[in-house]
Design a protein around this motif. Structure first.
Motif, mmCIF file in Angstrom:
data_model
loop_
_atom_site.group_PDB
_atom_site.id
_atom_site.type_symbol
_atom_site.label_atom_id
_atom_site.label_comp_id
_atom_site.label_asym_id
_atom_site.label_seq_id
_atom_site.Cartn_x
_atom_site.Cartn_y
_atom_site.Cartn_z
ATOM 1 N N THR A 141 2.938 7.411 -3.104
ATOM 2 C CA THR A 141 2.843 6.283 -2.168
ATOM 3 C C THR A 141 4.023 6.235 -1.206
ATOM 4 O O THR A 141 4.074 5.356 -0.348
ATOM 5 C CB THR A 141 2.774 4.948 -2.930
ATOM 6 O OG1 THR A 141 4.041 4.695 -3.578
ATOM 7 C CG2 THR A 141 1.655 4.942 -3.966
ATOM 8 N N ARG A 162 0.819 -1.223 0.000
ATOM 9 C CA ARG A 162 0.000 0.000 0.000
ATOM 10 C C ARG A 162 0.845 1.262 0.000
ATOM 11 O O ARG A 162 0.425 2.311 -0.489
ATOM 12 C CB ARG A 162 -0.911 -0.006 1.225
ATOM 13 C CG ARG A 162 -1.832 1.211 1.345
ATOM 14 C CD ARG A 162 -2.818 1.247 0.200
ATOM 15 N NE ARG A 162 -3.756 2.361 0.344
ATOM 16 C CZ ARG A 162 -3.536 3.585 -0.118
ATOM 17 N NH1 ARG A 162 -2.391 3.862 -0.735
ATOM 18 N NH2 ARG A 162 -4.424 4.527 0.046
ATOM 19 N N ALA A 163 2.032 1.195 0.572
ATOM 20 C CA ALA A 163 2.881 2.382 0.666
ATOM 21 C C ALA A 163 4.342 1.961 0.598
ATOM 22 O O ALA A 163 4.672 0.774 0.677
ATOM 23 C CB ALA A 163 2.597 3.146 1.955
ATOM 24 N N PHE A 204 -1.581 9.445 5.027
ATOM 25 C CA PHE A 204 -0.501 9.702 4.083
ATOM 26 C C PHE A 204 -0.068 11.150 4.222
ATOM 27 O O PHE A 204 -0.896 12.041 4.391
ATOM 28 C CB PHE A 204 -0.948 9.402 2.651
ATOM 29 C CG PHE A 204 -0.852 7.953 2.295
ATOM 30 C CD1 PHE A 204 0.142 7.485 1.454
ATOM 31 C CD2 PHE A 204 -1.734 7.031 2.841
ATOM 32 C CE1 PHE A 204 0.253 6.145 1.152
ATOM 33 C CE2 PHE A 204 -1.649 5.686 2.544
ATOM 34 C CZ PHE A 204 -0.651 5.236 1.698
#
Length: 443
Positions: free
Chosen positions: A145, A82-83, A419
């Protein structure tokens, strides 16, 4: 207006998200029922928060386990893809930039040797930025990301604004304060590499808008070993970095001890011989002047020319293995110096564990460790020494890079999975790192 010290609904929600993310990151996969038992959160809170995290793509289902008489329990874990995280190690001979996913899998790395400019600050900043561009382009990673770039540097890192301005990602990204765009960042005092108040954060900000986190390399090594390596589970520990130079990360009751100006842990510049050998810092008799890789190679004097410190240490080790008297004597003396210096750590900090890491520590450790332990026993007070184990690090020579990547990771976990904004101010964020740690390790 919210009263000072009173938590808002948003604060409580962020805290619950952070608690669950941390548990899943360090201890997952776990079921919702296990999360409830571990965290003490209500079933409703667990259901709501895990639902949010699933919807955000931060966690994912990963199978199930049988329950006692009921339906199978679904397991949850952090979604590794996801990141992304970037870790940077400003080393003695090169700058290493590595890109990781959330599971700490290295996706790409760039190793850029220092040229004849050495540790010239501008040169180092250029290498970091070039390496960052390389790893992102090589993997096709969307910068959006990337949670941030953590940088481990030699020397003391002064955490604060330079040129007045932004309050950092931790505040900016959560609406705590304004981004004044003044170029906030870390200032590095690296006496052994000629850095005097170098505004590294501001220099890097000129080439990237990703969040930046800067800390001492020994401290990032310590972070990595405490979270994922040989220090895991200990609440009182010292993680020693043994490379060209020598440093340490001191953990006291689960917290990294920094001192008044974040210079605690400059163990390599404690004195082992009054009036002794000249150290790179300019003083005489420092531990580093006797056991640092640069000092050992210089003292031996028989290393292959032009091979560098790693080749020199490898040759020294081979010569000792072949029975060369000078090499054997030098390594035995180094083990005694290190053991005596570790005895000082035992007497001063009473750790339950001392971890020796760094590329030189791992290279020489198997040979030196018996002598180090024996010397520590001889020089330390008997009772605290009996409570202290001395071990080698388990994360390998790239532990500084991994530890640097934990700087943005910690901020992400602490925020509950928010984020960061692509701020135009560098972040120098030492304190938040420890807040996401397992077993209560905190700032």
């Amino acid at each position: 207006m919210t009263a000072r010290g009173k938590k808002t609904v948003r604060d409580l929600r962020r805290g619950s998200r952070s608690t669950l993310l941390r548990r899943l990151y360090f201890d997952g996969p776990l079921s919702r029922q296990e999360l409830g038992s571990i965290t003490g959160l209500s079933g409703g809170s667990i259901s709501n928060v895990t639902g949010e995290l699933l919807a955000d793509g931060l966690i994912e289902e990963c199978g199930s386990v049988e329950s006692d008489g009921g339906r199978p329990r679904i397991l949850l874990r952090v979604a590794a893809g996801r990141a992304h995280l970037v870790g940077v190690d400003v080393g003695e001979t090169q700058v290493r930039v590595a890109l990781f996913d959330l599971a700490r899998t290295e996706l790409a790395a760039s190793d850029r040797p220092l040229d004849d400019r050495g540790h010239d600050a501008g040169h180092v900043a250029e290498l970091i930025l070039a390496g960052l561009t390389e790893v992102l382009e090589r993997t096709g990673t969307d910068p959006g990301t990337v949670l941030g770039v953590g940088v481990g540097v030699p020397g003391i890192v002064e955490q604060g604004a330079v040129g007045g301005g932004a309050v950092g990602r931790g505040a900016v990204g959560r609406g705590i304060g304004p981004d004044l765009g003044g170029g906030a960042g870390a200032v590095v005092h690296g006496q052994t590499v000629g850095w005097d108040a170098v505004p590294l954060g501001r220099m890097l900000r000129a080439g990237t808008d990703l969040p930046l986190f800067v800390d001492n390399g020994a401290k990032t090594l310590g972070q990595a070993e405490m979270w994922f390596g040989a220090g895991r589970g200990a609440r009182h520990a010292v993680v020693a970095l043994f490379g060209s130079g020598v440093g340490a990360c001191v953990i006291a009751d689960g917290a990294r001890f920094r001192g008044a100006t974040s210079s605690a842990g400059e163990w390599g510049h404690t004195k082992v011989h009054v009036g002794g050998r000249r150290c790179r810092c300019g003083a005489r008799g420092c531990l580093e002047a006797y056991v640092g890789a640069e000092a050992l190679v210089a003292r031996w004097g028989a290393a292959p020319p032009g091979g560098g410190e790693k080749a020199g240490l490898a040759a020294l080790l081979a010569a000792a293995g072949a029975g060369d008297p000078a090499a054997v004597a030098l390594l035995d003396e180094a083990a005694e110096y290190l053991g005596a210096a570790i005895a000082d750590l035992v007497n001063l900090f009473n750790p339950e564990r001392i971890v020796i890491g760094g590329w030189a520590g791992l290279l020489l450790g198997p040979r030196l460790l018996p002598g180090i332990r024996a010397a520590a026993t001889e020089y330390a007070l008997r009772f605290p020494r009996e409570q202290t184990e001395i071990v080698l690090g388990t994360l390998g020579p790239a532990a500084v890079t991994v530890g640097a990547a934990t700087l943005p990771l910690s901020d992400f976990l602490d925020s509950g999975g928010e984020f960061p904004l692509r701020a135009d101010a560098a972040v120098s964020h030492a304190g938040a790192v420890d807040a996401a740690a397992p077993a209560g390790l905190r700032a």
